[in-house]
Design a protein around this motif. Structure first.
Motif, mmCIF file in Angstrom:
data_model
loop_
_atom_site.group_PDB
_atom_site.id
_atom_site.type_symbol
_atom_site.label_atom_id
_atom_site.label_comp_id
_atom_site.label_asym_id
_atom_site.label_seq_id
_atom_site.Cartn_x
_atom_site.Cartn_y
_atom_site.Cartn_z
ATOM 1 N N GLY A 1 18.372 -6.831 6.078
ATOM 2 C CA GLY A 1 18.258 -5.450 6.538
ATOM 3 C C GLY A 1 17.200 -4.732 5.723
ATOM 4 O O GLY A 1 16.829 -5.149 4.639
ATOM 5 N N SER A 2 16.710 -3.618 6.266
ATOM 6 C CA SER A 2 15.523 -3.018 5.655
ATOM 7 C C SER A 2 15.864 -1.811 4.830
ATOM 8 O O SER A 2 15.091 -0.873 4.777
ATOM 9 C CB SER A 2 14.532 -2.635 6.752
ATOM 10 O OG SER A 2 15.018 -1.502 7.434
ATOM 11 N N PHE A 3 17.067 -1.781 4.176
ATOM 12 C CA PHE A 3 17.434 -0.479 3.619
ATOM 13 C C PHE A 3 16.424 0.174 2.679
ATOM 14 O O PHE A 3 15.901 1.202 3.030
ATOM 15 C CB PHE A 3 18.834 -0.435 2.991
ATOM 16 C CG PHE A 3 18.965 0.823 2.161
ATOM 17 C CD1 PHE A 3 19.261 0.762 0.835
ATOM 18 C CD2 PHE A 3 18.688 2.062 2.712
ATOM 19 C CE1 PHE A 3 19.356 1.931 0.082
ATOM 20 C CE2 PHE A 3 18.769 3.214 1.970
ATOM 21 C CZ PHE A 3 19.109 3.152 0.653
ATOM 22 N N PRO A 4 16.102 -0.299 1.509
ATOM 23 C CA PRO A 4 15.092 0.564 0.865
ATOM 24 C C PRO A 4 13.757 0.253 1.516
ATOM 25 O O PRO A 4 13.042 -0.637 1.077
ATOM 26 C CB PRO A 4 15.133 0.134 -0.606
ATOM 27 C CG PRO A 4 16.111 -0.988 -0.705
ATOM 28 C CD PRO A 4 16.382 -1.484 0.666
ATOM 29 N N PHE A 5 13.463 0.967 2.597
ATOM 30 C CA PHE A 5 12.313 0.601 3.423
ATOM 31 C C PHE A 5 11.026 0.696 2.644
ATOM 32 O O PHE A 5 10.098 -0.060 2.885
ATOM 33 C CB PHE A 5 12.265 1.506 4.662
ATOM 34 C CG PHE A 5 11.302 1.045 5.705
ATOM 35 C CD1 PHE A 5 10.264 1.855 6.115
ATOM 36 C CD2 PHE A 5 11.425 -0.209 6.280
ATOM 37 C CE1 PHE A 5 9.370 1.434 7.080
ATOM 38 C CE2 PHE A 5 10.528 -0.636 7.242
ATOM 39 C CZ PHE A 5 9.508 0.181 7.651
ATOM 40 N N ASN A 6 10.984 1.636 1.676
ATOM 41 C CA ASN A 6 9.751 1.761 0.916
ATOM 42 C C ASN A 6 9.523 0.532 0.050
ATOM 43 O O ASN A 6 8.388 0.092 -0.135
ATOM 44 C CB ASN A 6 9.754 3.025 0.063
ATOM 45 C CG ASN A 6 10.975 3.124 -0.793
ATOM 46 O OD1 ASN A 6 12.041 2.682 -0.414
ATOM 47 N ND2 ASN A 6 10.845 3.688 -1.984
ATOM 48 N N SER A 7 10.602 -0.044 -0.474
ATOM 49 C CA SER A 7 10.425 -1.252 -1.278
ATOM 50 C C SER A 7 9.906 -2.397 -0.418
ATOM 51 O O SER A 7 8.976 -3.123 -0.806
ATOM 52 C CB SER A 7 11.750 -1.667 -1.914
ATOM 53 O OG SER A 7 12.397 -0.549 -2.435
ATOM 54 N N PHE A 8 10.496 -2.532 0.776
ATOM 55 C CA PHE A 8 10.043 -3.591 1.668
ATOM 56 C C PHE A 8 8.572 -3.411 2.010
ATOM 57 O O PHE A 8 7.765 -4.338 1.939
ATOM 58 C CB PHE A 8 10.882 -3.584 2.942
ATOM 59 C CG PHE A 8 10.281 -4.356 4.064
ATOM 60 C CD1 PHE A 8 9.815 -3.717 5.200
ATOM 61 C CD2 PHE A 8 10.162 -5.725 3.989
ATOM 62 C CE1 PHE A 8 9.252 -4.431 6.237
ATOM 63 C CE2 PHE A 8 9.594 -6.449 5.016
ATOM 64 C CZ PHE A 8 9.138 -5.797 6.148
ATOM 65 N N LEU A 9 8.239 -2.170 2.353
ATOM 66 C CA LEU A 9 6.866 -1.880 2.753
ATOM 67 C C LEU A 9 5.900 -2.173 1.624
ATOM 68 O O LEU A 9 4.860 -2.813 1.813
ATOM 69 C CB LEU A 9 6.771 -0.409 3.129
ATOM 70 C CG LEU A 9 5.829 -0.046 4.242
ATOM 71 C CD1 LEU A 9 6.170 -0.810 5.469
ATOM 72 C CD2 LEU A 9 5.925 1.442 4.506
ATOM 73 N N SER A 10 6.257 -1.730 0.405
ATOM 74 C CA SER A 10 5.328 -1.932 -0.695
ATOM 75 C C SER A 10 5.221 -3.403 -1.025
ATOM 76 O O SER A 10 4.137 -3.901 -1.338
ATOM 77 C CB SER A 10 5.746 -1.115 -1.904
ATOM 78 O OG SER A 10 6.859 -1.691 -2.522
ATOM 79 N N GLY A 11 6.335 -4.145 -0.934
ATOM 80 C CA GLY A 11 6.260 -5.575 -1.215
ATOM 81 C C GLY A 11 5.361 -6.308 -0.238
ATOM 82 O O GLY A 11 4.442 -7.032 -0.625
ATOM 83 N N VAL A 12 5.605 -6.078 1.058
ATOM 84 C CA VAL A 12 4.809 -6.796 2.057
ATOM 85 C C VAL A 12 3.355 -6.373 1.990
ATOM 86 O O VAL A 12 2.435 -7.200 2.012
ATOM 87 C CB VAL A 12 5.377 -6.520 3.464
ATOM 88 C CG1 VAL A 12 4.421 -7.020 4.511
ATOM 89 C CG2 VAL A 12 6.709 -7.184 3.622
ATOM 90 N N LEU A 13 3.135 -5.060 1.851
ATOM 91 C CA LEU A 13 1.748 -4.597 1.857
ATOM 92 C C LEU A 13 1.009 -5.020 0.603
ATOM 93 O O LEU A 13 -0.207 -5.182 0.625
ATOM 94 C CB LEU A 13 1.699 -3.083 2.034
ATOM 95 C CG LEU A 13 1.916 -2.664 3.477
ATOM 96 C CD1 LEU A 13 1.914 -1.163 3.607
ATOM 97 C CD2 LEU A 13 0.867 -3.251 4.372
ATOM 98 N N SER A 14 1.726 -5.211 -0.514
ATOM 99 C CA SER A 14 1.014 -5.691 -1.699
ATOM 100 C C SER A 14 0.547 -7.122 -1.470
ATOM 101 O O SER A 14 -0.585 -7.475 -1.837
ATOM 102 C CB SER A 14 1.887 -5.593 -2.940
ATOM 103 O OG SER A 14 2.802 -6.660 -2.988
ATOM 104 N N CYS A 15 1.394 -7.960 -0.840
ATOM 105 C CA CYS A 15 0.961 -9.329 -0.565
ATOM 106 C C CYS A 15 -0.202 -9.346 0.408
ATOM 107 O O CYS A 15 -1.232 -10.001 0.168
ATOM 108 C CB CYS A 15 2.121 -10.133 0.028
ATOM 109 S SG CYS A 15 3.460 -10.355 -1.101
ATOM 110 N N VAL A 16 -0.057 -8.590 1.510
ATOM 111 C CA VAL A 16 -1.133 -8.565 2.500
ATOM 112 C C VAL A 16 -2.400 -8.001 1.879
ATOM 113 O O VAL A 16 -3.503 -8.492 2.081
ATOM 114 C CB VAL A 16 -0.691 -7.739 3.720
ATOM 115 C CG1 VAL A 16 -1.842 -7.550 4.671
ATOM 116 C CG2 VAL A 16 0.462 -8.416 4.419
ATOM 117 N N GLY A 17 -2.228 -6.959 1.052
ATOM 118 C CA GLY A 17 -3.391 -6.309 0.439
ATOM 119 C C GLY A 17 -4.132 -7.235 -0.489
ATOM 120 O O GLY A 17 -5.364 -7.320 -0.450
#
Lengths: 788, 136
Positions: B73-89
């Motif tokens: 589940g995506s509860f702390p959505f900001n953590s998920f977003l920052s994790g995925v975007l850091s890898c993609v970035g």
């Protein structure tokens, strides 16, 4: 060697002199941009204008007084009573943080400027910065000459002045600078392919997201441009470096700003950037594979990939479309939808439709706002196409999209202004290039041997030989641009056309690209005429800045036969409120005045200019449209103590509440159906004279505006509506007048407390019966007034 | 049998044969393709291969995070977003570095690889600063 060293000496000296001159000109442009916006400070005083800037001013005051952590966590309970407003999460912090840091810096240097002074002068300072940013952007597209011209045009363009005079402390003041600077860094990255500039681009985009809701324009324009480049076969690795880091870093940075938050990944406004992100990766991969494979194998790879990839991508797109289509607005916010579909707001969101800035512009407003640039822009577009580069295609795309959006809303003429200035700068610079080159190359010939009518051919061909030797950047574009010039100079039209035909023959005979050289007299006259054109532009801009756009709208002036009259009624009323009421008293007025009331009078208001809660505004609108008793009930339920009404009938001030009344009825009627607009209309018009409907004559707005109005001139003649009012003698039963300003422009009323004893019929306790009866009635007939 | 029917059956048999041949050729084509891709890729210099490996690692990490989000589940959505975007970035930035360092790239032959690497480091610094702030 000696010859080249010799030629290098004077040319480097000339380059150095040119560089110093350029810096000096830029400095002067900055001073010009700053000073042309000071008319309001000179004519009136250093005061914050309009409505929205007062909110920004109040937020800046809070920031400078309490520090940044309290600012981020601020919950404002003095607006939207009883709901309050989360300031930290709903304001674009860029402007306030910028002004706050400037104030802090100056104060730490022991220059004790007040917060108000810093706020008032933020806009002119950043307009100078915007002019310099325009110089940098146009320099990347076409060169220094075009850059300087574009910068000086932007420093003076009336459309930008209107939103950035000294005192107009609004988001656009810094946002336009951020917009142009972000575009400059994007083009610089595109031209150089340097990751350093890509980082700076992302940071500048972050500043833009902090400053203005119009940042969605950037995050949609840049993907459009990338797509355009890919489709026209201009894909290069520099394009990838310019775009891909921007998307990732930009999305992250945009999510950092509390106002945007997760909207950066979840709303449709950003989906274009993600889609193009995927597309550019696919294209980059294809180019990479093409580079390492032989052509035959590449064809095989393509067929394989296309068959598999097509199936997969169709499935993904179908899922995605289903997801987006399931939301009612297809994922777009109301504001974006009203931009894409100009008729959306008037059908669904009357508040957006009611703001005068959101109306489509008329043709004269284009000539008022960008003046001469309006017909220099097409010449600039053509100049951009010869030759077409990535940067010039970007500027053309920017212009086309901003022209469309400016046609939807007057307010967005502001986004058109930089694009128009860039295009016109390019056009003017190219024109000057051609004319001065013509003069320069023909002048020595004229001085050496006198001109002969039959010799014109040889003179021009000699000049052309010189021209093709000197300058290697071929400019066939100048040929086309100069063709535009004759269309405006009717006298020289035939002569120039004939000369051009003659010149074209020798130019076609040789394959080398030649520079166009026009006849000497034509060039001299053309330069003179262009300078005169510039003179007209400057005169218009200065007039617009001085007369049209410098009014602070909180202070009004008029020239009567006995001199200058100053109407300072608004500040009078707010000062009265500030000094004669309790700190916790609630003031109700129409939402226009909310920001000013909280900032200047420091009292809690019910609705203000943020207009985020339509139902709350509809409540106030209903109260203003209802008879006195019903209005009193509504206001009492909101704990309101004072009601503020703006009335322009005595002095002829046209933006008063009676003229805004139709929106109160419409917005109120949109939420509470017992307010029906036809009840207030006679023959489809709102009237306040003897022909007005009884509902109109009994509503609160009418009564509060015209109470005791007949005492002013005995006839109660309303100067704005130009008629005598319908009901002249009446008493107020539930309100009492506490203050009316000098020119009767602002009138403040107090709610009378309920009577202690009720004479006559003993009424049953209202609470139980009201709830049961209203529940019963709501189930059956929803047309009933919810407050009775 | 009716002569047309005979003709039809023989025609369909030819079609089936042709399709089989095509399938065989596509599979053999695919094999040839993969082989040529492999030989072409083996020719790239080692430093580029290291960068490619880094990119693959970053993408795999991002995929793992997305799968984890799907499970948990995506509860702390900001953590998920920052994790995925850091890898993609960081993958995107590594690709940019590869573009700039690649000797075959005509546009960047004047760019010293140290400058490219310094830009890469700077951009990563900014990216990770933002990530740390957004991680929450």
């Amino acid at each position: 060697m000696a010859a080249t060293a010799e030629t290098k000496g004077p040319s480097t000296l000339r380059n150095a002199f040119g560089g110093v001159l350029g810096v000096f000109i830029l400095l002067l442009i900055g001073v010009l941009a700053f000073s042309i916006r000071l008319f309001s400070v000179i004519k009136y005083e250093s005061v914050i204008h309009e409505f929205d800037p007062y909110f920004n001013y109040r937020v800046t005051q809070y920031l400078t007084k309490n520090g940044i952590y309290d600012f981020w966590n601020w919950f404002d309970d003095r607006t939207w009573y009883p709901l309050g407003r989360v300031i930290g999460g709903t304001v674009y912090p860029g402007l306030t943080l910028t002004a706050g840091s400037m104030w802090w810096l100056l104060n730490s240097l022991n220059i004790p400027l007040s917060v108000e002074t810093v706020c008032v002068f933020t806009a002119p300072i950043f307009s100078a910065n915007a002019a310099w940013a325009t110089f940098l952007l146009t320099k990347e597209v076409k060169g220094t000459g075009a850059g300087l011209t574009a910068a000086v045009l932007l420093a003076m363009v009336p459309s930008y002045i209107s939103r950035s005079v000294a005192g107009s402390y609004d988001n656009e003041a810094v946002a336009i600078f951020a917009l142009v600077f972000t575009f400059y860094l994007y083009i610089k990255t595109l031209n150089t392919g340097s990751l350093f500039y890509a980082t700076l681009n992302a940071l500048s985009y972050f500043y833009m997201v902090c400053s203005w809701g119009g940042y969605t324009f950037i995050i949609n324009l840049i993907p459009m441009h990338v797509l355009l480049c890919i489709l026209t076969g201009r894909y290069s690795s520099r394009l990838y470096i310019a775009y891909a880091p921007l998307v990732v870093l930009g999305t992250l940075l945009a999510s950092l700003v509390p106002v945007v938050g997760f909207n950066a990944v979840m709303t449709s406004e950003h989906f274009a950037s993600f889609l193009v992100f995927i597309i550019i990766h696919v294209v980059a991969f294809i180019y990479y594979i093409k580079g390492i494979l032989s052509p035959k194998m590449f064809k095989v790879a393509m067929t394989l990939v296309v068959t598999i990839g097509l199936a997969v991508s169709c499935a993904v797109i179908a899922i995605f479309i289903a997801l987006v289509a399931s939301s009612p607005t297809k994922g777009w916010s109301g504001r974006s939808l009203s931009l894409l579909d100009p008729t959306y707001a008037s059908k669904y969101i009357p508040i957006i439709a009611s703001v005068s800035e959101h109306q489509p512009p008329t043709w004269p407003s284009y000539f008022m706002d960008i003046n001469v640039l309006a017909f220099l822009v097409p010449a600039g577009i053509i100049a951009c196409f010869l030759p077409l580069s990535d940067a010039s295609s970007f500027v053309v795309l920017y212009l086309v999209t901003s022209v469309y959006f400016s046609g939807v809303m007057v307010r967005l003429m502001l986004v058109l202004a930089p694009a128009a200035c860039i295009m016109s700068g390019i056009a003017l610079s190219e024109a000057f290039d051609v004319f001065t080159r013509s003069i320069k190359l023909q002048l020595p010939n004229i001085l050496d041997n006198p001109p002969d009518a039959g010799d014109m051919n040889s003179v021009s061909s000699i000049a052309q030989n010189d021209a093709s030797k000197i300058d290697s950047h071929a400019t066939t574009k100048s040929e086309t641009v100069s063709k535009e010039r004759p269309s405006r100079k009717n006298r020289k039209k035939e002569k120039e056309k004939e000369k051009e035909n003659v010149e074209k023959v020798p130019s076609h005979s040789e394959n080398k690209k030649r520079l166009l050289v026009l006849p000497l007299e034509a060039s001299a006259v053309a330069i003179l005429l262009l300078i005169v054109l510039g003179g007209f532009y400057v005169v218009h801009c200065v007039w617009a800045a001085a007369e049209a756009y410098s009014a602070p709208s909180i202070v009004l002036t008029s020239y009567a036969h006995d001199g200058l009259h100053v109407f300072d009624d608004f500040r009078e009323a707010y000062a009265w409120l500030r000094h004669n009421t309790d700190v916790d008293d609630k003031v109700a007025s129409w939402w226009d005045y909310g920001y000013q009331t909280t900032a200047m009078a420091n009292r809690t208001v019910i609705v203000d200019n943020n207009t985020w809660n339509n139902t709350h505004i509809a409540t106030v609108g209903t109260a203003m449209s209802s008879p006195e008793k019903a209005a009193w009930e509504i206001f009492n339920s909101l704990d309101v103590k004072y009601v503020l009404v703006v009335f322009g009938g005595l002095v002829g001030y046209p933006s008063d509440d009676i003229n805004k009344f139709l929106w109160m009825v419409r917005i109120g009627g949109g939420v509470f159906p017992h307010i029906r607009e036809p009840d207030y209309l006679r023959d489809g018009q709102y009237r306040i004279d003897a022909q007005a409907t009884p509902t109109m004559l009994n509503c609160l707005m009418y009564k509060l505006s015209y109470y005791r109005f007949v005492e002013t001139d005995g006839k109660a003649f309303d100067r704005v509506r130009r008629t005598e009012i319908g009901k002249k003698y009446f008493k107020l039963t539930h309100f009492e007048e506490v203050f009316t300003t000098h020119h009767w422009m602002v009138r403040i009323y107090k709610l009378k407390p309920p009577k202690n004893r009720i004479r006559g019929k003993l009424k049953k306790p209202k609470s139980s019966s009201k709830s049961s009866s209203s529940n019963h009635k709501r189930a059956g007939n929803t047309q009933k007034n919810p407050w009775q | 049998m009716h002569p047309l029917g005979l003709y039809l059956t023989s025609f369909s048999y030819q079609e089936i044969e042709k399709k089989l041949r095509m399938a065989k050729s596509t599979s053999s084509d695919a094999q040839m393709l993969i082989r040529s891709l492999r030989t072409a890729y083996a020719a790239t210099p080692t430093n580029l291969k290291i960068i490619d490996l880094y990119v693959v690692y970053a993408i795999v990490t991002a995929v793992i995070q997305v799968v984890y989000m799907g499970v948990v589940g995506s509860f702390p959505f900001n953590s998920f977003l920052s994790g995925v975007l850091s890898c993609v970035g960081t993958a995107v930035l590594a690709v940019c570095l590869r573009i700039q360092v690649n000797k075959e790239n005509k546009e960047f032959k004047d760019l010293p690889p140290e400058r490219a690497y310094a830009d890469f480091i700077l951009c990563n610094l900014v990216l990770h600063l933002v990530i740390m702030n957004f991680l929450g």
